[in-house]
Design a protein around this motif. Structure first.
Motif, PDB file in Angstrom:
ATOM      1  N   SER A 130       0.807  -1.213   0.000  1.00  0.00           N
ATOM      2  CA  SER A 130       0.000   0.000   0.000  1.00  0.00           C
ATOM      3  C   SER A 130       0.842   1.265   0.000  1.00  0.00           C
ATOM      4  CB  SER A 130      -0.949  -0.008   1.206  1.00  0.00           C
ATOM      5  OG  SER A 130      -0.219  -0.140   2.412  1.00  0.00           O
ATOM      6  N   LEU A 131       1.987   1.250   0.689  1.00  0.00           N
ATOM      7  CA  LEU A 131       2.858   2.429   0.711  1.00  0.00           C
ATOM      8  C   LEU A 131       3.430   2.718  -0.672  1.00  0.00           C
ATOM      9  CD1 LEU A 131       4.924   2.140   4.031  1.00  0.00           C
ATOM     10  CD2 LEU A 131       3.121   3.772   3.483  1.00  0.00           C
ATOM     11  N   ILE A 132       3.887   1.672  -1.343  1.00  0.00           N
ATOM     12  CA  ILE A 132       4.447   1.841  -2.681  1.00  0.00           C
ATOM     13  C   ILE A 132       3.363   2.317  -3.643  1.00  0.00           C
ATOM     14  CG2 ILE A 132       5.504   0.628  -4.631  1.00  0.00           C
ATOM     15  CD1 ILE A 132       6.881  -1.198  -2.633  1.00  0.00           C
ATOM     16  N   LEU A 133       2.172   1.748  -3.515  1.00  0.00           N
ATOM     17  CA  LEU A 133       1.073   2.119  -4.401  1.00  0.00           C
ATOM     18  C   LEU A 133       0.709   3.593  -4.235  1.00  0.00           C
ATOM     19  CD1 LEU A 133      -1.134   1.359  -6.415  1.00  0.00           C
ATOM     20  CD2 LEU A 133      -2.543   0.616  -4.497  1.00  0.00           C
ATOM     21  N   LEU A 134       0.555   4.051  -2.989  1.00  0.00           N
ATOM     22  CA  LEU A 134       0.200   5.448  -2.748  1.00  0.00           C
ATOM     23  C   LEU A 134       1.317   6.387  -3.184  1.00  0.00           C
ATOM     24  CD1 LEU A 134      -1.598   5.317   0.718  1.00  0.00           C
ATOM     25  CD2 LEU A 134      -2.604   5.496  -1.538  1.00  0.00           C
ATOM     26  N   ALA A 135       2.584   5.979  -2.951  1.00  0.00           N
ATOM     27  CA  ALA A 135       3.714   6.806  -3.376  1.00  0.00           C
ATOM     28  C   ALA A 135       3.737   6.949  -4.895  1.00  0.00           C
ATOM     29  CB  ALA A 135       5.019   6.197  -2.881  1.00  0.00           C
ATOM     30  N   ARG A 136       3.453   5.874  -5.589  1.00  0.00           N
ATOM     31  CA  ARG A 136       3.450   5.918  -7.058  1.00  0.00           C
ATOM     32  C   ARG A 136       2.320   6.778  -7.585  1.00  0.00           C
ATOM     33  NH1 ARG A 136       4.272   1.792 -11.320  1.00  0.00           N
ATOM     34  NH2 ARG A 136       4.452   3.835 -12.253  1.00  0.00           N
ATOM     35  N   THR A 137       1.148   6.697  -6.955  1.00  0.00           N
ATOM     36  CA  THR A 137       0.008   7.470  -7.448  1.00  0.00           C
ATOM     37  C   THR A 137       0.147   8.955  -7.150  1.00  0.00           C
ATOM     38  OG1 THR A 137      -1.221   7.044  -5.400  1.00  0.00           O
ATOM     39  CG2 THR A 137      -1.553   5.516  -7.232  1.00  0.00           C
ATOM     40  N   LYS A 138       0.837   9.316  -6.059  1.00  0.00           N
ATOM     41  CA  LYS A 138       0.961  10.717  -5.678  1.00  0.00           C
ATOM     42  C   LYS A 138       2.204  11.383  -6.257  1.00  0.00           C
ATOM     43  CE  LYS A 138      -1.662  10.399  -1.361  1.00  0.00           C
ATOM     44  NZ  LYS A 138      -2.767  11.234  -1.856  1.00  0.00           N
ATOM     45  N   PHE A 139       3.308  10.658  -6.343  1.00  0.00           N
ATOM     46  CA  PHE A 139       4.566  11.280  -6.752  1.00  0.00           C
ATOM     47  C   PHE A 139       5.149  10.690  -8.031  1.00  0.00           C
ATOM     48  CE2 PHE A 139       4.379  11.183  -2.040  1.00  0.00           C
ATOM     49  CZ  PHE A 139       4.194  12.534  -1.824  1.00  0.00           C
ATOM     50  N   GLY A 140       4.585   9.597  -8.513  1.00  0.00           N
ATOM     51  CA  GLY A 140       5.125   8.961  -9.704  1.00  0.00           C
ATOM     52  C   GLY A 140       4.202   9.100 -10.898  1.00  0.00           C
ATOM     53  N   SER A 141       4.491   8.299 -11.887  1.00  0.00           N
ATOM     54  CA  SER A 141       3.685   8.295 -13.114  1.00  0.00           C
ATOM     55  C   SER A 141       2.663   7.167 -13.027  1.00  0.00           C
ATOM     56  CB  SER A 141       4.589   8.097 -14.333  1.00  0.00           C
ATOM     57  OG  SER A 141       3.836   7.965 -15.508  1.00  0.00           O
ATOM     58  N   PHE A 142       1.396   7.543 -12.975  1.00  0.00           N
ATOM     59  CA  PHE A 142       0.333   6.548 -12.861  1.00  0.00           C
ATOM     60  C   PHE A 142      -0.788   6.954 -13.809  1.00  0.00           C
ATOM     61  CE2 PHE A 142      -2.482   3.503 -10.932  1.00  0.00           C
ATOM     62  CZ  PHE A 142      -1.631   2.597 -10.338  1.00  0.00           C
ATOM     63  N   PHE A 182      -6.612   7.214  -4.949  1.00  0.00           N
ATOM     64  CA  PHE A 182      -6.267   6.132  -4.036  1.00  0.00           C
ATOM     65  C   PHE A 182      -6.094   6.696  -2.620  1.00  0.00           C
ATOM     66  CE2 PHE A 182      -4.895   4.848  -8.189  1.00  0.00           C
ATOM     67  CZ  PHE A 182      -5.133   3.487  -8.257  1.00  0.00           C
ATOM     68  N   THR A 183      -6.717   6.056  -1.649  1.00  0.00           N
ATOM     69  CA  THR A 183      -6.526   6.410  -0.245  1.00  0.00           C
ATOM     70  C   THR A 183      -6.340   5.130   0.566  1.00  0.00           C
ATOM     71  OG1 THR A 183      -8.935   6.436   0.089  1.00  0.00           O
ATOM     72  CG2 THR A 183      -7.857   8.556  -0.338  1.00  0.00           C
ATOM     73  N   MET A 184      -5.615   5.274   1.693  1.00  0.00           N
ATOM     74  CA  MET A 184      -5.348   4.122   2.559  1.00  0.00           C
ATOM     75  C   MET A 184      -6.342   4.110   3.714  1.00  0.00           C
ATOM     76  SD  MET A 184      -1.922   3.138   4.716  1.00  0.00           S
ATOM     77  CE  MET A 184      -0.831   3.341   3.313  1.00  0.00           C
ATOM     78  N   LYS A 185      -7.194   3.101   3.729  1.00  0.00           N
ATOM     79  CA  LYS A 185      -8.158   2.961   4.822  1.00  0.00           C
ATOM     80  C   LYS A 185      -7.455   2.460   6.067  1.00  0.00           C
ATOM     81  CE  LYS A 185     -12.888   1.324   5.546  1.00  0.00           C
ATOM     82  NZ  LYS A 185     -13.994   0.520   4.971  1.00  0.00           N
ATOM     83  N   LYS A 219     -11.312   5.286  -5.747  1.00  0.00           N
ATOM     84  CA  LYS A 219     -12.478   6.019  -6.238  1.00  0.00           C
ATOM     85  C   LYS A 219     -12.272   6.347  -7.715  1.00  0.00           C
ATOM     86  CE  LYS A 219     -15.333  10.130  -5.519  1.00  0.00           C
ATOM     87  NZ  LYS A 219     -15.498  11.395  -4.759  1.00  0.00           N
ATOM     88  N   VAL A 220     -13.149   5.807  -8.553  1.00  0.00           N
ATOM     89  CA  VAL A 220     -13.037   5.985 -10.005  1.00  0.00           C
ATOM     90  C   VAL A 220     -14.047   7.039 -10.473  1.00  0.00           C
ATOM     91  CG1 VAL A 220     -13.146   4.851 -12.253  1.00  0.00           C
ATOM     92  CG2 VAL A 220     -12.337   3.580 -10.246  1.00  0.00           C
ATOM     93  N   THR A 221     -13.563   8.004 -11.231  1.00  0.00           N
ATOM     94  CA  THR A 221     -14.446   8.975 -11.882  1.00  0.00           C
ATOM     95  C   THR A 221     -14.371   8.733 -13.381  1.00  0.00           C
ATOM     96  OG1 THR A 221     -14.020  10.625 -10.155  1.00  0.00           O
ATOM     97  CG2 THR A 221     -14.992  11.410 -12.214  1.00  0.00           C
ATOM     98  N   GLU A 222     -15.445   8.171 -13.925  1.00  0.00           N
ATOM     99  CA  GLU A 222     -15.440   7.803 -15.337  1.00  0.00           C
ATOM    100  C   GLU A 222     -15.912   8.954 -16.217  1.00  0.00           C
ATOM    101  OE1 GLU A 222     -16.110   3.016 -15.319  1.00  0.00           O
ATOM    102  OE2 GLU A 222     -17.904   4.260 -15.140  1.00  0.00           O
ATOM    103  N   LYS A 223     -15.572   8.882 -17.484  1.00  0.00           N
ATOM    104  CA  LYS A 223     -16.023   9.891 -18.438  1.00  0.00           C
ATOM    105  C   LYS A 223     -17.536   9.780 -18.617  1.00  0.00           C
ATOM    106  CE  LYS A 223     -11.712  10.128 -21.064  1.00  0.00           C
ATOM    107  NZ  LYS A 223     -11.071   9.920 -22.388  1.00  0.00           N
ATOM    108  N   THR A 224     -18.152  10.908 -18.947  1.00  0.00           N
ATOM    109  CA  THR A 224     -19.600  10.949 -19.124  1.00  0.00           C
ATOM    110  C   THR A 224     -19.971  10.616 -20.564  1.00  0.00           C
ATOM    111  OG1 THR A 224     -19.780  12.662 -17.429  1.00  0.00           O
ATOM    112  CG2 THR A 224     -21.663  12.383 -18.913  1.00  0.00           C
ATOM    113  N   PRO A 225     -20.830   9.626 -20.783  1.00  0.00           N
ATOM    114  CA  PRO A 225     -21.242   9.303 -22.155  1.00  0.00           C
ATOM    115  C   PRO A 225     -22.203  10.355 -22.699  1.00  0.00           C
ATOM    116  CG  PRO A 225     -22.442   7.950 -20.598  1.00  0.00           C
ATOM    117  CD  PRO A 225     -21.448   8.726 -19.793  1.00  0.00           C
TER     118      PRO A 225
END
Length: 251
Positions: free
Chosen positions: A75-87, A98-101, A109-115
């Motif tokens: 979870s730490l690597i995942l959050l670090a990648r999403t906040k400071f890396g290329s995702f 992405f948040t750590m519960k 939390k996914v926000t999809e495009k509007t059709p």
């Protein structure tokens, strides 16, 4: 002479003792670091991923996407990648947060495009965005999306663009749908025949043709109530360009 030898031996012993102490400190530090890394790997090992906001993307597709980008195990690597890396975000989504519960649970939390519309094909519904890219092919009908007819969706696939002769048709559809919403008009379906657009309101067919639809749609809030209960075609395809005449052809 013997005093010098004794002093030299004492110095050697102190040096050996200091080196041994430094070695033990380094060894202890290394062991501590390794133990800390192991503890972090175990404590922050991802066991559960909760996903919300997705309708076009399946849970399996999102999990595969996360795994492909790396960091799905910690979870730490995942959050670090999403906040400071290329995702990068999937083609059918606007954003993914992405948040750590807790150390072993990640909330996605996914926000999809509007059709802007959908095309019905073989009992399924092909939803596409304002650029013509397919967001999803579902068996469920979403009532808040406009039905579009006339587009070829035989080879439609998620994330790919619908095949049309002119991509400008999608911009034209967006403009028409936006104008209808502004006028608080709900069209049952929209027929897209090349450059020509036709709207259906119950038994009333409205021929918009091609060109700027703004003036044409502006006439509908006044005319449609007058045609309630009738059947036929309202001709607006030439209105505003070459004539100010509007005709209604009864069915």
């Amino acid at each position: 002479m013997s005093d010098r030898i004794a002093q030299r031996d004492g110095t050697r012993k102190r040096l050996k003792k200091a080196r041994r102490k430094q070695l033990l400190i380094r060894l202890g530090t290394a062991v501590g670091v390794v133990a800390l890394l192991i503890a972090l790997a175990l404590i922050f090992q991802v066991r559960t991923i909760h996903i919300t906001g997705n309708s076009f993307l399946t849970k399996e597709e999102i999990l595969q996407y996360i795994e492909k980008q790396g960091g799905a195990d910690n979870s730490l690597i995942l959050l670090a990648r999403t906040k400071f890396g290329s995702f990068p975000v999937p083609d059918t989504a606007e954003s993914i947060q992405f948040t750590m519960k807790n150390p072993w649970t990640i909330q996605v939390k996914v926000t999809e495009k509007t059709p802007i519309g959908y095309v019905e094909s073989d009992g399924k519904y092909v939803y596409f965005d304002e650029e013509g890219y397919v967001l999803g092919i579902l068996e469920e009908l979403r009532e808040d999306v406009t039905k579009i007819e006339g587009l070829d969706v035989k080879k439609a696939s998620k994330g790919k663009k619908l095949s049309v002769k002119d991509d400008a048709v999608f911009g034209y559809l967006v403009q028409v749908i936006d104008l209808l919403e502004r006028k608080e008009l709900a069209s049952d379906r929209i027929l897209c025949d090349g450059e020509n657009i036709t709207l259906y309101f119950g038994e009333i067919c409205v021929e918009l043709g091609s060109g700027n639809p703004e003036e044409k749609i502006a006439q509908l809030p006044t005319i449609l109530p007058m045609l309630e209960g009738q059947k036929g075609t309202l001709h607006l395809e030439h209105f505003g360009d070459s004539t100010d005449t509007i005709s209604f052809e009864k069915k």
